[in-house]
Design an enzyme around this catalytic site. Structure first.
Site, PDB file in Angstrom:
ATOM      1  N   PRO A  88       0.729  -1.269   0.007  1.00  0.00           N
ATOM      2  CA  PRO A  88      -0.115   0.049   0.135  1.00  0.00           C
ATOM      3  C   PRO A  88       0.703   1.221  -0.033  1.00  0.00           C
ATOM      4  CG  PRO A  88      -0.694  -1.700   1.641  1.00  0.00           C
ATOM      5  CD  PRO A  88       0.393  -2.163   0.908  1.00  0.00           C
ATOM      6  N   TRP A 117      -1.541  -5.040  -4.905  1.00  0.00           N
ATOM      7  CA  TRP A 117      -1.588  -5.076  -6.367  1.00  0.00           C
ATOM      8  C   TRP A 117      -1.119  -6.533  -6.923  1.00  0.00           C
ATOM      9  CZ3 TRP A 117      -4.546  -1.295  -6.689  1.00  0.00           C
ATOM     10  CH2 TRP A 117      -4.516   0.028  -6.002  1.00  0.00           C
ATOM     11  N   ARG A 158     -17.640   2.430 -42.475  1.00  0.00           N
ATOM     12  CA  ARG A 158     -18.407   3.514 -42.063  1.00  0.00           C
ATOM     13  C   ARG A 158     -18.595   4.521 -43.209  1.00  0.00           C
ATOM     14  NH1 ARG A 158     -22.397   5.406 -38.965  1.00  0.00           N
ATOM     15  NH2 ARG A 158     -21.727   7.667 -38.168  1.00  0.00           N
ATOM     16  N   PHE A 189     -13.756   5.688 -34.310  1.00  0.00           N
ATOM     17  CA  PHE A 189     -15.524   5.185 -34.178  1.00  0.00           C
ATOM     18  C   PHE A 189     -16.221   6.077 -33.940  1.00  0.00           C
ATOM     19  CE2 PHE A 189     -15.331   0.476 -34.274  1.00  0.00           C
ATOM     20  CZ  PHE A 189     -14.383   0.031 -34.441  1.00  0.00           C
ATOM     21  N   GLU A 207       4.077  -2.957 -13.747  1.00  0.00           N
ATOM     22  CA  GLU A 207       5.606  -3.370 -13.944  1.00  0.00           C
ATOM     23  C   GLU A 207       6.300  -2.007 -13.958  1.00  0.00           C
ATOM     24  OE1 GLU A 207       7.005  -6.604 -16.001  1.00  0.00           O
ATOM     25  OE2 GLU A 207       5.267  -7.828 -15.909  1.00  0.00           O
TER      26      GLU A 207
HETATM   27  N1  CAA Z   1      19.287  -5.125 -12.087  1.00  0.00           N
HETATM   28  C1  CAA Z   1      20.148  -5.428 -11.027  1.00  0.00           C
HETATM   29  N2  CAA Z   1      20.072  -4.596 -10.073  1.00  0.00           N
HETATM   30  C2  CAA Z   1      19.573  -3.278  -9.793  1.00  0.00           C
HETATM   31  C3  CAA Z   1      18.714  -3.041 -10.846  1.00  0.00           C
HETATM   32  C4  CAA Z   1      18.554  -3.808 -12.104  1.00  0.00           C
HETATM   33  N3  CAA Z   1      17.896  -3.496 -13.197  1.00  0.00           N
HETATM   34  N4  CAA Z   1      18.246  -1.907 -10.473  1.00  0.00           N
HETATM   35  C5  CAA Z   1      18.760  -1.435  -9.456  1.00  0.00           C
HETATM   36  N5  CAA Z   1      19.414  -2.321  -9.090  1.00  0.00           N
HETATM   37  C6  CAA Z   1      20.410  -2.612  -7.736  1.00  0.00           C
HETATM   38  C7  CAA Z   1      21.271  -1.268  -7.696  1.00  0.00           C
HETATM   39  O1  CAA Z   1      22.297  -1.473  -8.460  1.00  0.00           O
HETATM   40  C8  CAA Z   1      21.380  -1.050  -6.189  1.00  0.00           C
HETATM   41  O2  CAA Z   1      22.447  -1.992  -5.867  1.00  0.00           O
HETATM   42  P1  CAA Z   1      23.663  -1.356  -5.065  1.00  0.00           P
HETATM   43  O3  CAA Z   1      23.155  -0.640  -4.125  1.00  0.00           O
HETATM   44  O4  CAA Z   1      24.335  -2.488  -4.454  1.00  0.00           O
HETATM   45  O5  CAA Z   1      24.355  -0.546  -5.958  1.00  0.00           O
HETATM   46  C9  CAA Z   1      20.261  -1.597  -5.620  1.00  0.00           C
HETATM   47  O6  CAA Z   1      19.394  -2.087  -6.720  1.00  0.00           O
HETATM   48  C10 CAA Z   1      18.997  -0.371  -5.533  1.00  0.00           C
HETATM   49  O7  CAA Z   1      18.761   0.283  -6.615  1.00  0.00           O
HETATM   50  P2  CAA Z   1      18.566   1.846  -6.708  1.00  0.00           P
HETATM   51  O8  CAA Z   1      19.443   2.777  -5.791  1.00  0.00           O
HETATM   52  O9  CAA Z   1      18.581   1.993  -8.112  1.00  0.00           O
HETATM   53  O10 CAA Z   1      16.931   1.877  -6.195  1.00  0.00           O
HETATM   54  P3  CAA Z   1      16.038   2.817  -6.156  1.00  0.00           P
HETATM   55  O11 CAA Z   1      15.169   2.884  -4.767  1.00  0.00           O
HETATM   56  O12 CAA Z   1      16.508   4.336  -6.515  1.00  0.00           O
HETATM   57  O13 CAA Z   1      14.749   2.369  -6.946  1.00  0.00           O
HETATM   58  C11 CAA Z   1      13.561   2.055  -9.177  1.00  0.00           C
HETATM   59  C12 CAA Z   1      15.063   2.123  -8.341  1.00  0.00           C
HETATM   60  C13 CAA Z   1      14.029   1.929 -10.650  1.00  0.00           C
HETATM   61  C14 CAA Z   1      12.745   3.391  -9.018  1.00  0.00           C
HETATM   62  C15 CAA Z   1      12.813   0.892  -8.654  1.00  0.00           C
HETATM   63  O14 CAA Z   1      12.398   1.014  -7.340  1.00  0.00           O
HETATM   64  C16 CAA Z   1      11.880   0.606  -9.392  1.00  0.00           C
HETATM   65  O15 CAA Z   1      11.866  -0.157 -10.516  1.00  0.00           O
HETATM   66  N6  CAA Z   1      10.326   0.831  -9.022  1.00  0.00           N
HETATM   67  C17 CAA Z   1       9.284   0.403  -9.790  1.00  0.00           C
HETATM   68  C18 CAA Z   1       8.741  -0.717  -9.311  1.00  0.00           C
HETATM   69  C19 CAA Z   1       8.103  -1.900 -10.100  1.00  0.00           C
HETATM   70  O16 CAA Z   1       8.228  -2.004 -11.248  1.00  0.00           O
HETATM   71  N7  CAA Z   1       6.724  -2.204  -9.617  1.00  0.00           N
HETATM   72  C20 CAA Z   1       5.943  -2.919 -10.155  1.00  0.00           C
HETATM   73  C21 CAA Z   1       5.692  -4.354  -9.566  1.00  0.00           C
HETATM   74  S1  CAA Z   1       5.544  -5.549 -10.660  1.00  0.00           S
HETATM   75  C22 CAA Z   1       3.724  -5.647 -11.183  1.00  0.00           C
HETATM   76  O17 CAA Z   1       3.263  -4.758 -11.710  1.00  0.00           O
HETATM   77  C23 CAA Z   1       3.156  -6.859 -10.675  1.00  0.00           C
HETATM   78  C24 CAA Z   1       2.076  -7.243 -11.294  1.00  0.00           C
HETATM   79  O18 CAA Z   1       1.126  -7.859 -10.705  1.00  0.00           O
HETATM   80  C25 CAA Z   1       1.780  -6.879 -12.926  1.00  0.00           C
END
Ligand code: CAA
Length: 382
Positions: free
Chosen positions: A129, A157, A269, A340, A365
């Site tokens: 949440p 979600w 149409r 449409f 995602e």
């Molecule tokens: N691959 C590997 N490692 C990664 C990475 C990647 N793509 N992205 C980040 N990391 C690592 C970083 O290297 C970092 O590690 P270190 O500290 O060791 O360097 C660590 O993860 C933290 O990364 P950030 O500092 O970049 O983290 P952040 O807090 O700034 O967040 C963000 C990054 C891109 C905003 C991320 O939080 C994000 O993608 N948010 C969106 C979440 C999302 O997509 N949610 C959807 C859920 S899925 C869904 O929708 C399901 C469903 O049911 C359909």
């Protein structure tokens, strides 16, 4: 239109199989399930019977090992017919890929063969949440007690959380550590202390259930932890790098469906004594829609082929593909309604459903804004 010349025979065959299945056994049910907000039983059974569940699973675990491009081709075809069913279909790799990426030999043996056949259904639960875009801010705790972890908190979600047999759940061993505390667990349906909560009433993809999950002193054996403590966040992100191209493919499917509907309608149409397709204003709209769908498909395929080539660190292209395809689907579905006219605004024609379904592509995602943040960070090296 010419077929995509770069597909292998296997990819073409799987795409054609999915297209036939989607048009004959999924499309006929889409409006009914959407209207009833009901789980798409018949459509999911059709996919199960077709053997398409296992295409992302390696052969040693009973899959076809066809990879991310094949998965994207199938996702596009299914989404063309029903985006809710496509969402359900892609939840299997979303929930299952973390096992492939980080699972022990036992975990892989236990789950992957049954995920490949569809005997088990998977889900992925990262959001909460208070933690959507800021995934590292999640608060569900996992406290180690001997040979178990005790999970407490609520997730939100979660696609398919009410039907899944196994859910990859991300919790934290220490909220103060943010990303470094996040740890992944394989939670099975029926584990004491785990309960499915509220089912959301959504604008679109209504046949795909989205639920809350609640954990109250839920004991999870250590063997169900995926990877080490603190490795969950990177695992969550690596998984999304692999699934975002296929999610983009769903958006391409919705865009293609909206374009096909608009082209068909424009030819039929009649206004001012002629088909509206004869007006340049409509032709320009259709051409712009076609270019958006085509460019989105190419970006999705490029990102998917990177995954298949074993190229890691494909975040940049995966985010671009997902974002572009989602925004394209929204624009194309909006313009399809415009073609449409008033009819497009009614529930009698499918473009209204495409419009509602397209919207989620810009949200789940990772929102289109988060994808832009990821792209900009890669560009700027920040
Ligand atoms: N691959 C590997 N490692 C990664 C990475 C990647 N793509 N992205 C980040 N990391 C690592 C970083 O290297 C970092 O590690 P270190 O500290 O060791 O360097 C660590 O993860 C933290 O990364 P950030 O500092 O970049 O983290 P952040 O807090 O700034 O967040 C963000 C990054 C891109 C905003 C991320 O939080 C994000 O993608 N948010 C969106 C979440 C999302 O997509 N949610 C959807 C859920 S899925 C869904 O929708 C399901 C469903 O049911 C359909």
């Amino acid at each position: 239109m010419r077929d995509l010349f770069y597909l292998t025979d296997d990819q073409r065959a799987i795409r054609d199989l999915a297209r036939k299945l989607a048009r004959e056994r999924i499309a006929p049910h889409a409006a009914r399930y959407d209207e009833a907000e009901a789980y798409p039983e018949d459509s999911m059974r059709a996919i199960l019977e077709s053997g398409l569940f296992g295409i992302w699973v390696p052969e040693e675990y009973g899959g076809n090992d066809l990879g991310c491009l094949a998965l994207s081709l199938v996702a596009e075809e299914i989404a063309w017919a029903c985006a809710a069913t496509a969402t359900q279909y892609l939840d299997q790799p979303l929930g299952g890929l973390p096992i492939l990426l980080s699972g022990t030999a036992e975990q892989k043996k236990k789950y992957l063969p049954r995920l490949a056949t569809g005997e088990l259904l998977a889900a992925y639960s990262l959001s909460e949440p208070g933690a959507g875009s800021d995934a590292a801010g999640l608060k569900t705790t996992a406290a180690r007690r001997g040979d178990r972890y005790v999970l407490n908190g609520s997730k939100q979600w979660c696609t398919n959380g009410d039907h899944a047999d196994v859910i990859t759940v991300f919790a934290t061993v220490d909220p103060k550590k943010r990303a470094k505390g996040v740890t992944a667990f394989l939670v099975e349906k029926g584990m004491p202390g785990f309960a499915v909560g509220k089912k959301e009433k959504k604008m679109g993809i209504r046949a795909s259930p989205t639920v809350a999950l609640h954990f109250t002193d839920c004991e999870v054996p250590v063997e169900q932890r995926l990877g080490a403590e603190g490795e969950g966040f990177t695992l969550a992100m690596r998984t999304l790098d692999m699934t975002r191209p296929a999610t983009g493919a769903m958006a391409v499917g919705i865009g293609q469906a909206a374009l096909d509907a608009a082209v068909g309608y424009a030819k039929e149409r009649q206004q001012f004594g002629q088909a509206i397709a004869s007006f340049q204003g409509i032709q320009f709209m259709l051409a712009d829609m076609a270019m958006l769908v085509h460019s989105a498909r190419l970006m999705v395929h490029h990102a998917a082929r990177q995954v298949d080539a074993g190229i890691t660190g494909n975040t940049y292209e995966a985010s671009m593909a997902k974002c572009w395809a989602a925004d394209a689907a929204m624009k194309v579905a909006t313009d399809a309604i415009q073609v449409f006219g008033g009819y497009g605004y009614t529930r009698e024609f499918p473009v209204e459903r495409f419009f509602r379904d397209a919207k989620i592509m810009q949200i789940y995602e990772g929102t289109s804004q988060i994808q832009r943040i990821v792209i900009a960070r890669e560009l700027l090296g920040s």
